[in-house]
Motif scaffolding. Sequence first.
Motif, PDB file in Angstrom:
ATOM      1  N   ASP A 231       0.805  -1.215   0.000  1.00  0.00           N
ATOM      2  CA  ASP A 231       0.000   0.000   0.000  1.00  0.00           C
ATOM      3  C   ASP A 231       0.840   1.269   0.000  1.00  0.00           C
ATOM      4  OD1 ASP A 231      -2.078  -1.765   0.150  1.00  0.00           O
ATOM      5  OD2 ASP A 231      -2.521  -1.406   2.270  1.00  0.00           O
ATOM      6  N   GLY A 252      -5.060  -3.760   0.413  1.00  0.00           N
ATOM      7  CA  GLY A 252      -5.606  -3.882  -0.933  1.00  0.00           C
ATOM      8  C   GLY A 252      -5.550  -5.301  -1.461  1.00  0.00           C
ATOM      9  N   GLU A 253      -6.271  -5.545  -2.546  1.00  0.00           N
ATOM     10  CA  GLU A 253      -6.363  -6.884  -3.118  1.00  0.00           C
ATOM     11  C   GLU A 253      -5.047  -7.372  -3.703  1.00  0.00           C
ATOM     12  OE1 GLU A 253      -9.564  -7.127  -5.866  1.00  0.00           O
ATOM     13  OE2 GLU A 253     -11.118  -6.760  -4.352  1.00  0.00           O
ATOM     14  N   GLN A 254      -4.115  -6.456  -3.978  1.00  0.00           N
ATOM     15  CA  GLN A 254      -2.836  -6.858  -4.549  1.00  0.00           C
ATOM     16  C   GLN A 254      -1.920  -7.510  -3.522  1.00  0.00           C
ATOM     17  OE1 GLN A 254      -3.866  -3.880  -3.852  1.00  0.00           O
ATOM     18  NE2 GLN A 254      -2.229  -2.417  -3.388  1.00  0.00           N
ATOM     19  N   ARG A 258      -3.315  -9.984   3.607  1.00  0.00           N
ATOM     20  CA  ARG A 258      -4.078  -8.748   3.734  1.00  0.00           C
ATOM     21  C   ARG A 258      -5.167  -8.863   4.786  1.00  0.00           C
ATOM     22  NH1 ARG A 258      -8.759  -7.904   0.200  1.00  0.00           N
ATOM     23  NH2 ARG A 258      -9.473  -9.899  -0.648  1.00  0.00           N
TER      24      ARG A 258
END
Length: 470
Positions: A231, A252-254, A258
């Motif tokens: 992030d 985030g989804e990346q 997470r």
Amino acid sequence: MIALTLTEIAAAVDGALHLAATDATGDTVVSGPVTTDSREVEPGGVFVAKPGEFDDGHRFAPSAVERGAALLVVEHPLDLPVPQVVVADSVQALGALATEVVARVRAKGRLKVVGVTGSNGKTTTKNLLRGILERAGVTVASRKSFNNEVGGPVTMLEVTDETEFLVAEMGASGVGEIARLVRMARPDVGIVLKVGLAHAGEFGGIEQTVRAKSEMVTDLLPTDVAVLNADDPRVVPMARVTPARVVWFGLGEQADVRATDLVVHARGTEFTVNAPGEASVRVRFGVLGEHHVMNALAATAAALELGVPLAAIAEALGEVTLAERWRMQVMGGRDGITVINDAYNASPDSMAAALKTLAQVQQPGTRTIAVLGEMSELGEFSGEEHDRIGLLAVRLGISQLVVVGPGARRLHISTVNEGSWDGESAYVETADEAYDLVVSMVRPGDTVLVKSSNAAGLRLLGDRLGEWFA
């Protein structure tokens, strides 16, 4: 420290062994703790006499001998009846000894090393990792914020042949300092948490800060792991300069590791951890603030790479109630009054995160009071960053601001100039004045945040307020 002969120690630090007026020989073994503080010397330990900015450790060598030091590492011989290794630079010698000890323990195949750096969150992440890894094996981690050219090697020298995990916090005030610590410990896992303006004045700008923090991962091996903040746009490019395998953490989804479904409340934070190949786990984290979730994710990613199951990690995180004293430390309680003492350190990022947390935990019908001091070591960015924090406090709807000390006065002025407030910001010169003002204004149900850099000294004000409203 592991057992080494005096000859081996002298060779490791490229020093000259002096045994005059002692019964020792080069084969005499030393295995006690190593310290640069004569007050911490234990019988059989090693005292490293370090010249300082305001004093000289050689002056305290007699005290170290009285406390039972078995060896002195000095820059010139002293008239004391104890073995001495004379070196050109005692700080460099300390680092060389740490390098030797870690290398010897690593060669036996048991030790795994985690390095942690970032502008914010190093100590919290280190403490979380220690709590997780202690369940899996014998763990050594930095005490307090031991993360510089002295504290780093002192921590490394605590490893023994039984140590399975070393968690080394690595800080810096200039380019090259993290690289030196990395070369000493040779991390298997290197973590970069965040790159912000903390200490940017010392580094000489944000570009130099990025360069310094990237030293954590540039010298890793292809078999190592770089745990990076997905992030943070200043951390993401570090994936291109490390030969190590990259594991991402973030919201985030990346991100590989997470957090989702975050809930922040006055006594902690809840979130769900998701990781590849693992069933999602809900964590009830007793550390206040969404920003500390990122530290928990970094610790989780590293621990997973070291073979700790996600369920065990979540259980360990759930037992944490305080990351470190003076870091989002929840105090108070009388009449529903909560005091959050987060005044160990402050950067623009951590100040903003603390204010956002204060706004998040506010209950209907109650007030929020932010007692803010200076953010130090920002150099040319100081004025504009204090302005930005003042405006943020207004936009977050903080009920009352108390600004303490000349170094933070611009923060007060920026809130007054915003125009949307009318008397909600007060300025005082000292912590004592702030204490009297806050005590006089607090109402039942209020939440009070105390936040500043360590140099501003407001952590003790936070303690006083916490005790008063206990």
